[in-house]
Design a protein around this motif. Structure first.
Motif, short mmCIF file in Angstrom:
data_model
loop_
_atom_site.label_atom_id
_atom_site.label_comp_id
_atom_site.label_asym_id
_atom_site.label_seq_id
_atom_site.Cartn_x
_atom_site.Cartn_y
_atom_site.Cartn_z
N ARG A 46 0.79 -1.32 0.02
CA ARG A 46 -0.04 -0.05 -0.24
C ARG A 46 0.84 1.14 0.03
N CYS A 47 1.24 1.80 -1.10
CA CYS A 47 2.11 2.94 -1.38
C CYS A 47 1.62 3.79 -2.36
N LEU A 48 0.35 3.65 -2.92
CA LEU A 48 0.13 4.62 -3.82
C LEU A 48 -1.28 5.19 -3.32
N VAL A 49 -1.55 6.45 -3.71
CA VAL A 49 -2.83 7.23 -3.34
C VAL A 49 -3.52 7.46 -4.44
N THR A 50 -4.90 7.41 -4.75
CA THR A 50 -5.68 7.78 -5.55
C THR A 50 -7.18 7.88 -5.02
N ASP A 51 -7.85 8.88 -5.29
CA ASP A 51 -9.50 9.00 -4.74
C ASP A 51 -10.35 8.76 -5.83
N ILE A 52 -9.82 8.38 -7.16
CA ILE A 52 -10.41 8.19 -8.43
C ILE A 52 -11.34 6.99 -8.25
N SER A 53 -10.55 5.97 -8.09
CA SER A 53 -11.28 4.64 -8.00
C SER A 53 -10.42 3.73 -6.85
N GLU A 59 -15.91 -6.60 -3.91
CA GLU A 59 -17.13 -6.08 -4.79
C GLU A 59 -16.66 -5.55 -6.20
N GLY A 60 -15.24 -5.62 -6.27
CA GLY A 60 -14.66 -5.00 -7.69
C GLY A 60 -14.49 -3.20 -7.42
N ILE A 61 -14.50 -2.95 -8.53
CA ILE A 61 -14.02 -1.42 -8.81
C ILE A 61 -15.01 -0.32 -8.29
N ARG A 62 -14.68 0.69 -7.74
CA ARG A 62 -15.68 1.72 -7.16
C ARG A 62 -15.20 2.99 -8.07
N PHE A 63 -15.85 3.57 -8.75
CA PHE A 63 -15.32 4.96 -9.23
C PHE A 63 -15.94 5.94 -8.47
N ARG A 64 -15.06 6.57 -8.01
CA ARG A 64 -15.14 7.78 -7.02
C ARG A 64 -16.36 7.33 -5.69
N PHE A 89 -19.08 11.04 -17.41
CA PHE A 89 -18.25 10.39 -16.65
C PHE A 89 -16.98 11.01 -16.47
N TRP A 90 -16.22 11.82 -17.10
CA TRP A 90 -15.18 12.54 -17.12
C TRP A 90 -15.41 13.68 -16.14
N TYR A 91 -16.57 14.19 -16.05
CA TYR A 91 -16.77 15.12 -15.04
C TYR A 91 -16.70 14.49 -13.68
N PHE A 92 -17.48 13.38 -13.56
CA PHE A 92 -17.69 12.52 -12.44
C PHE A 92 -16.23 12.10 -11.89
N LEU A 93 -15.23 11.56 -12.66
CA LEU A 93 -13.95 11.17 -12.40
C LEU A 93 -13.28 12.30 -11.68
N LEU A 94 -13.37 13.54 -12.32
CA LEU A 94 -12.66 14.67 -11.98
C LEU A 94 -12.72 15.26 -10.66
N THR A 95 -14.23 15.28 -10.36
CA THR A 95 -14.91 16.16 -9.43
C THR A 95 -15.24 15.25 -8.16
N GLY A 96 -15.78 13.98 -8.48
CA GLY A 96 -16.39 13.22 -7.55
C GLY A 96 -18.06 13.36 -7.47
N MET A 406 -5.72 10.40 -16.93
CA MET A 406 -5.75 11.72 -16.69
C MET A 406 -6.50 12.54 -15.86
N ALA A 407 -7.24 11.82 -15.23
CA ALA A 407 -7.83 12.47 -13.96
C ALA A 407 -7.01 12.20 -12.89
N ASN A 408 -6.25 11.06 -12.93
CA ASN A 408 -5.32 10.67 -11.63
C ASN A 408 -4.24 11.91 -11.69
N ILE A 409 -3.67 12.35 -12.90
CA ILE A 409 -2.52 12.87 -12.73
C ILE A 409 -2.94 14.32 -12.56
N THR A 410 -4.10 14.84 -13.03
CA THR A 410 -4.51 16.07 -12.94
C THR A 410 -4.48 16.39 -11.33
N TRP A 411 -5.05 15.39 -10.56
CA TRP A 411 -4.97 15.51 -8.99
C TRP A 411 -3.62 15.37 -8.59
#
Length: 441
Positions: A46-53, A59-64, A89-96, A406-411
């Protein structure tokens, strides 16, 4: 511009949380590293951080924070469709945040402006040998866009400011996600349709426009929307997402970073797997049930023949998941509700393998996870709609994965994440610590 202002507010609200974690709790231990993790590709460290997914084993993937069904249900739908637009979906990934229809309309309008690809990109792709792999063409096309990178221009301007750097990453990232479907369609027509290019449809959303640019039917517009969203992100540890993050952590612009990510996606242990699964399934059909219904008894025997011959059942198992991949389930549901597709012989075989393989694999006893992943289903849909050039399938994956990367590296830039630089050790060090029962701190 409303999307950018919303994102700016969220980044500024989030920054103090990251700063506090580092300053006040930076030495809190959240995991330990074992020798098999060190040698085995840093699996589960556990050494990476992302709030995108986030990828949950059960239960599998959760997007935001939303599951796939929740995501599809919450987002505004394309006109006349049961599926959201890629733009929403792009709006959703960027902003939550789930956008309103008015916010989606703004993004769609801006997307149409940004999707115009410079001619020099097409020229660069055309200069490659025509038998180049389409992933090489896609990577070159994305890299060719770097010439006009707004982030690179900002960095080289002498006015670089780490607090506002994310705004220029955002501009490049937005341009990239809008243009990559157009570049992908160009590559498809160049390689497989005699370079007979179809124009952008200015009235269409991203998924519909892609379908029309490759000469597909109306139904395929929903396939494109679904496929791009499902393949968009899978938290940060997979090769394409991690490579993109790693390269961008050196302040390489989004084009350098995602071209590198695509090169990782092209590997057979990552994005190329969907092509390999379809190849196996077609050969399986030809050998065992070419002219007969794929019954459970027939498929069970065929699977045991496969396993007893020392072969694997491709498309089954996952590095993290311990249940059926929800991306598989979403595509299966699409097939079951689509007239013609639900009765397609290849889908019926895949469906019977789904009913049979988990039990066989559990009895066989060597598979940690006997459940299907996304690759077990995705190629069949493309095949049904006549997109049978399966070396192009990873390009489709790459179009979708751009959204999450792209959402991840923007954050990443918004929160000022550091350059990634893990510490290496030598084999003698590992041997010494193994003898001593662990490293002495």
């Amino acid at each position: 511009m409303a999307l950018k202002e919303t994102l700016k507010q969220k980044i500024e609200e989030h920054r103090p949380r990251t700063t506090r974690l580092v300053k006040e709790f930076g030495k809190v231990i959240i995991d330990q590293v074992t020798i098999d993790q060190c040698i085995g590709g840093a699996r589960d460290i556990r050494c990476l951080v992302t709030d995108i997914s986030y990828l949950d084993p059960q239960e599998g993937i959760r997007f935001r924070g939303k599951t796939i069904p929740e995501t599809f249900e919450a987002l505004p739908k394309a006109a006349g469709s049961d599926y959201p637009t890629v733009e929403s979906f792009w709006y959703f990934l960027l902003t939550g945040e789930v956008p309103t229809q008015a916010q989606v309309d703004e993004v769609v309008a801006e997307w149409k402006v940004r999707q115009e690809v410079p001619q020099y990109v097409f020229d660069a792709i055309r200069a490659l040998p025509r038998d180049s792999h389409p992933m090489v063409m896609l990577s070159v096309g994305i890299l060719a866009l770097q010439k006009d990178s707004k982030f690179a221009g900002f960095y080289n301007s002498g006015k670089f400011n780490k607090m506002t750097a994310w705004e220029y990453v955002y501009e490049d990232a937005y341009d990239l996600v809008a243009r990559i479907p157009v570049i992908a369609a160009f590559i498809y027509n160049l390689k497989y349709k005699g370079d007979k290019q179809l124009p952008i449809d200015p009235s269409a959303d991203c998924g519909a426009n892609f379908a029309r640019m490759i000469g597909q039917c109306k139904e395929y517009e929903d396939v494109a929307r679904m496929y791009f969203i499902l393949h968009s992100d899978h938290e940060s540890g997979n090769v394409s997402a991690h490579t993109t993050h790693l390269v961008h952590s050196a302040l390489s612009d989004p084009y350098y970073a995602y071209s590198a990510g695509l090169n990782g996606l092209a590997g057979p242990l990552h994005g190329l797997a969907n092509q390999e699964v379809l190849d196996w399934t077609i050969k399986f059909q030809e050998k065992y049930c070419k002219d007969v219904e794929p019954t459970k008894e027939l498929v069970t025997k065929a699977l045991w023949d496969t396993l007893n011959a020392g072969q694997v059942v491709p498309g089954y198992g996952h590095a993290v998941l311990r249940k059926t991949d929800p991306r598989y389930t979403s595509q299966r549901e699409f097939c079951l509700k689509t007239p013609g597709l639900k009765d397609d012989p290849l889908f019926k075989l895949v469906a019977m393998i789904f009913e049979t393989a988990p039990g066989v694999l559990m009895e066989h006893g060597k598979a940690k996870n006997p459940w299907p992943n996304v690759d077990a289903q995705s190629g069949v849909i493309q095949w049904y709609y006549g997109l049978r050039e399966w070396d192009f399938y990873t390009v489709l994956f790459g179009v979708g994965r751009a959204l999450g990367c792209m959402a991840n590296i923007t954050w990443d830039r918004g929160l000022g994440y550091a350059i990634e630089r893990p510490k290496s050790v030598t084999t003698p060090m590992l041997e010494k610590w193994a003898e001593e029962g662990g490293r002495k701190f």
